[in-house]
Design a protein around this motif. Structure first.
Motif, PDB file in Angstrom:
ATOM      1  N   ILE A  95      -1.655 -26.320  17.934  1.00 57.35           N
ATOM      2  CA  ILE A  95      -0.275 -27.067  18.417  1.00 57.35           C
ATOM      3  C   ILE A  95       0.636 -27.301  17.322  1.00 57.35           C
ATOM      4  O   ILE A  95       0.376 -27.600  16.045  1.00 57.35           O
ATOM      5  N   GLN A  96       1.979 -26.921  17.485  1.00 58.99           N
ATOM      6  CA  GLN A  96       3.017 -27.100  16.394  1.00 58.99           C
ATOM      7  C   GLN A  96       3.706 -28.315  16.883  1.00 58.99           C
ATOM      8  O   GLN A  96       4.090 -28.438  18.034  1.00 58.99           O
ATOM      9  N   SER A  97       3.601 -29.674  16.359  1.00 57.20           N
ATOM     10  CA  SER A  97       4.100 -30.793  16.600  1.00 57.20           C
ATOM     11  C   SER A  97       5.482 -30.885  16.404  1.00 57.20           C
ATOM     12  O   SER A  97       6.103 -30.236  15.231  1.00 57.20           O
ATOM     13  N   MET A  98       6.224 -31.896  17.061  1.00 57.20           N
ATOM     14  CA  MET A  98       7.488 -31.952  16.652  1.00 57.20           C
ATOM     15  C   MET A  98       7.562 -32.889  15.166  1.00 57.20           C
ATOM     16  O   MET A  98       8.384 -32.942  14.662  1.00 57.20           O
ATOM     17  N   ILE A  99       6.444 -33.644  15.079  1.00 60.23           N
ATOM     18  CA  ILE A  99       6.415 -34.352  13.730  1.00 60.23           C
ATOM     19  C   ILE A  99       5.439 -33.538  13.019  1.00 60.23           C
ATOM     20  O   ILE A  99       4.176 -33.547  12.904  1.00 60.23           O
ATOM     21  N   ARG A 100       5.939 -33.197  11.979  1.00 57.77           N
ATOM     22  CA  ARG A 100       5.163 -32.219  10.864  1.00 57.77           C
ATOM     23  C   ARG A 100       3.867 -33.207  10.240  1.00 57.77           C
ATOM     24  O   ARG A 100       2.782 -32.805  10.059  1.00 57.77           O
ATOM     25  N   ASP A 101       4.477 -34.193   9.823  1.00 61.31           N
ATOM     26  CA  ASP A 101       3.571 -35.227   8.838  1.00 61.31           C
ATOM     27  C   ASP A 101       2.488 -35.846   9.744  1.00 61.31           C
ATOM     28  O   ASP A 101       2.925 -36.689  10.620  1.00 61.31           O
ATOM     29  N   ASP A 102       1.235 -35.744   9.467  1.00 55.93           N
ATOM     30  CA  ASP A 102       0.267 -36.391  10.015  1.00 55.93           C
ATOM     31  C   ASP A 102       0.260 -38.066  10.156  1.00 55.93           C
ATOM     32  O   ASP A 102       0.061 -38.511  11.261  1.00 55.93           O
ATOM     33  N   ALA A 103       0.555 -38.589   9.068  1.00 56.15           N
ATOM     34  CA  ALA A 103       0.670 -40.015   8.741  1.00 56.15           C
ATOM     35  C   ALA A 103       1.919 -40.659   9.689  1.00 56.15           C
ATOM     36  O   ALA A 103       1.692 -41.470  10.225  1.00 56.15           O
TER      37      ALA A 103
END
Length: 226
Positions: free
Chosen positions: A176-184
């Motif tokens: 998945i490519q998320s809309m939110i790149r940063d995991d935190a």
């Protein structure tokens, strides 16, 4: 974020998919879809990408995922690589490796792999071995979930599938490519969304809920890549 998402598929859905995979003649060497480094440690079978069954099952799973509230809230998906399917048996394994950072989605688009997913089709007692082991800063985590359940974890993690010494392990895997790149940040938004849902269910103050919901959406608006 390492997240177990239960009951993504119903028992009937899981059984139908498992039986279709067991009856398929479209299995190929799993090393066909990895580079030279991955091929050294990958020993399994994979449903051929061109298989009509793969395309049919992938579409059904993707539709189900996009309607699953916990999965959507945790992943905030922008793009999903159509699910693939693998089979481990007779000592089949996939040694410690890391997934590629960029994958081809179609002839014109690529996908940045932010999250990896594995969706299980066999009950844990159906086979020995086959644990998905995910390594992070807190150590190694062994994952072997009930049929129909999914594990979601950062694609940047080192991970492996231990040898299956009895029975057969069937699963779907995808990125998945998320809309939110940063995991935190993605974790923070998921925890906030979960809290809003629980507060709503318990009849919390409506004005406070409205304000908290506004904070969630304003953070999402600020951080999202679309």
């Amino acid at each position: 974020m390492l997240l177990h998402v239960p009951n993504v598929l119903s028992a009937d859905q899981t059984t139908a998919i498992r039986q279709a995979l067991e009856n398929s003649q479209d299995w190929v060497d799993g090393r066909e879809t990895v580079g030279a480094q991955g091929a050294q440690v990958k020993h399994n079978q994979q449903l051929a990408d061109a298989s009509p069954l793969r395309q049919q099952l992938a579409e059904k799973i993707q539709q189900t995922l996009m309607q699953h509230p916990v999965f959507f809230a945790a992943a905030l998906p922008l793009r999903i690589l159509p699910p693939r399917f693998n089979r481990y048996r007779g000592g089949g394994t996939y040694g410690m490796h890391i997934d590629g950072a960029v994958m081809r989605l179609d002839s014109q688009q690529h996908l940045r792999s932010d999250l990896s997913c594995t969706l299980f089709f066999n009950e844990p007692d159906d086979y020995d071995g086959g644990e998905l082991v995910i390594a992070d800063t807190y150590g190694e985590h062994e994952v072997k979930l009930p049929a129909g359940d999914l594990i979601l974890y950062p694609a940047s993690s080192l991970h492996e599938v231990r040898p299956v010494t009895r029975g057969e392990r069937l699963a779907s895997f995808f990125w998945i490519q998320s809309m939110i790149r940063d995991d935190a940040r993605r974790r923070m938004l998921f925890e906030m969304d979960t809290s809003i849902t629980r507060l709503t269910q318990t009849g919390a103050d409506s004005d406070a809920l409205l304000q908290l919901t506004g904070v969630y959406h304003n953070l999402l608006r600020q951080w999202a890549e679309t």
